[in-house]
Enzyme design. Structure first.
Site, PDB file in Angstrom:
ATOM      1  N   HIS A   1      -2.280   4.787 -14.956  1.00 26.38           N
ATOM      2  CA  HIS A   1      -0.888   4.441 -15.243  1.00 26.38           C
ATOM      3  C   HIS A   1      -0.526   5.021 -16.607  1.00 26.38           C
ATOM      4  CE1 HIS A   1      -0.491   1.031 -12.236  1.00 26.38           C
ATOM      5  NE2 HIS A   1      -1.807   1.125 -12.314  1.00 26.38           N
TER       6      HIS A   1
ATOM      7  N   ARG B   1       6.254   9.007 -10.013  1.00 24.11           N
ATOM      8  CA  ARG B   1       6.772   7.761 -10.574  1.00 24.11           C
ATOM      9  C   ARG B   1       6.328   6.559  -9.747  1.00 24.11           C
ATOM     10  NH1 ARG B   1       9.722   9.204 -14.819  1.00 24.11           N
ATOM     11  NH2 ARG B   1      10.685  11.268 -14.636  1.00 24.11           N
ATOM     12  N   ASP B   2       5.940   5.498 -10.461  1.00 22.34           N
ATOM     13  CA  ASP B   2       5.569   4.250  -9.800  1.00 22.34           C
ATOM     14  C   ASP B   2       6.824   3.632  -9.173  1.00 22.34           C
ATOM     15  OD1 ASP B   2       2.953   2.092 -10.354  1.00 22.34           O
ATOM     16  OD2 ASP B   2       4.808   1.327  -9.472  1.00 22.34           O
TER      17      ASP B   2
ATOM     18  N   ASN C   1      -6.934   0.526 -13.712  1.00 26.66           N
ATOM     19  CA  ASN C   1      -7.439  -0.725 -13.142  1.00 26.66           C
ATOM     20  C   ASN C   1      -8.557  -0.394 -12.161  1.00 26.66           C
ATOM     21  OD1 ASN C   1      -5.487  -2.238 -14.526  1.00 26.66           O
ATOM     22  ND2 ASN C   1      -3.979  -1.869 -12.918  1.00 26.66           N
TER      23      ASN C   1
ATOM     24  N   HIS D   1      -6.362   5.917 -10.063  1.00 30.97           N
ATOM     25  CA  HIS D   1      -5.116   6.379 -10.681  1.00 30.97           C
ATOM     26  C   HIS D   1      -5.021   5.867 -12.105  1.00 30.97           C
ATOM     27  CE1 HIS D   1      -4.485   2.638  -8.453  1.00 30.97           C
ATOM     28  NE2 HIS D   1      -3.672   2.276  -9.434  1.00 30.97           N
TER      29      HIS D   1
HETATM   30  P1  AMP Z   1      -2.986  -0.772  -9.335  1.00 29.88           P
HETATM   31  O1  AMP Z   1      -2.664  -2.245  -9.399  1.00 29.88           O
HETATM   32  O2  AMP Z   1      -3.572  -0.242 -10.606  1.00 29.88           O
HETATM   33  O3  AMP Z   1      -3.810  -0.419  -8.109  1.00 29.88           O
HETATM   34  O4  AMP Z   1      -1.591  -0.051  -9.222  1.00 29.88           O
HETATM   35  C1  AMP Z   1      -1.034   0.420  -8.040  1.00 29.88           C
HETATM   36  C2  AMP Z   1       0.352   0.885  -8.398  1.00 29.88           C
HETATM   37  O5  AMP Z   1       0.809   1.735  -7.375  1.00 29.88           O
HETATM   38  C3  AMP Z   1       1.393  -0.240  -8.529  1.00 29.88           C
HETATM   39  O6  AMP Z   1       1.981  -0.175  -9.824  1.00 29.88           O
HETATM   40  C4  AMP Z   1       2.400   0.065  -7.418  1.00 29.88           C
HETATM   41  O7  AMP Z   1       3.710  -0.234  -7.812  1.00 29.88           O
HETATM   42  C5  AMP Z   1       2.185   1.552  -7.204  1.00 29.88           C
HETATM   43  N1  AMP Z   1       2.482   2.076  -5.895  1.00 29.88           N
HETATM   44  C6  AMP Z   1       2.053   1.588  -4.700  1.00 29.88           C
HETATM   45  N2  AMP Z   1       2.475   2.373  -3.695  1.00 29.88           N
HETATM   46  C7  AMP Z   1       3.194   3.381  -4.276  1.00 29.88           C
HETATM   47  C8  AMP Z   1       3.892   4.505  -3.764  1.00 29.88           C
HETATM   48  N3  AMP Z   1       3.945   4.777  -2.460  1.00 29.88           N
HETATM   49  N4  AMP Z   1       4.506   5.333  -4.646  1.00 29.88           N
HETATM   50  C9  AMP Z   1       4.457   5.078  -5.972  1.00 29.88           C
HETATM   51  N5  AMP Z   1       3.812   4.028  -6.510  1.00 29.88           N
HETATM   52  C10 AMP Z   1       3.197   3.188  -5.672  1.00 29.88           C
END
Ligand code: AMP
Ligand code: ZN
Length: 115
Positions: free
Chosen positions: A103, A30-31, A88, A101
């Site tokens: 989403h 989970r984010d 992204n 990753h």
């Molecule tokens: P992006 O902008 O596509 O690189 O998305 C990175 C995502 O990772 C964001 O939605 C953050 O909220 C999420 N994120 C960052 N660190 C963690 C973590 N330790 N556990 C879960 N989600 C994370």
């Protein structure tokens, strides 16, 4: 594993996360800052920095991201209403964590494009 990568640490079980799915190629958790009722990140277990760095050898893991998304959407019971998959890539794509990753976002009606 890349030692300073938070997603590599989650895959290895060395950093805290709510893992919802894991197999031989991908891990989903989970984010921490969800933008919808369901917001899960699906990552290849092997460190790939971004789509721009993906190579032929990563094909199975990249394909598995989609099949895992489908499976997790069913687990989360959002398959009927639909959901959004986002990858992204790089600064202009809004990537902030440099371990590729996907989403998986669902549970609410979304519009395209967004920002
Ligand atoms: P992006 O902008 O596509 O690189 O998305 C990175 C995502 O990772 C964001 O939605 C953050 O909220 C999420 N994120 C960052 N660190 C963690 C973590 N330790 N556990 C879960 N989600 C994370
Ligand atoms: Zn990594």
């Amino acid at each position: 594993m890349t030692t300073d990568c938070i997603f590599c640490k989650i895959v290895a079980g060395e950093a805290k996360a709510e893992v919802v799915y894991q197999d031989d190629l991908v891990t989903a958790f989970r984010d921490t800052h969800p933008v919808g009722p369901t917001h899960i990140l699906i990552v290849p277990n092997q460190h790939i920095t971004a789509v721009s760095q993906a190579e032929a050898q990563h094909e199975s893991a990249l394909g598995r991201l989609f099949l895992a998304a489908r499976k997790i959407a069913e687990m989360e019971q959002i398959q009927q209403g639909g959901y959004r998959l986002i990858v992204n890539t790089g600064p202009n794509g809004g990537q902030t964590v440099f371990h590729l990753h996907m989403h998986l976002i669902g549970g609410k009606r979304m519009r395209y494009p967004m920002g």
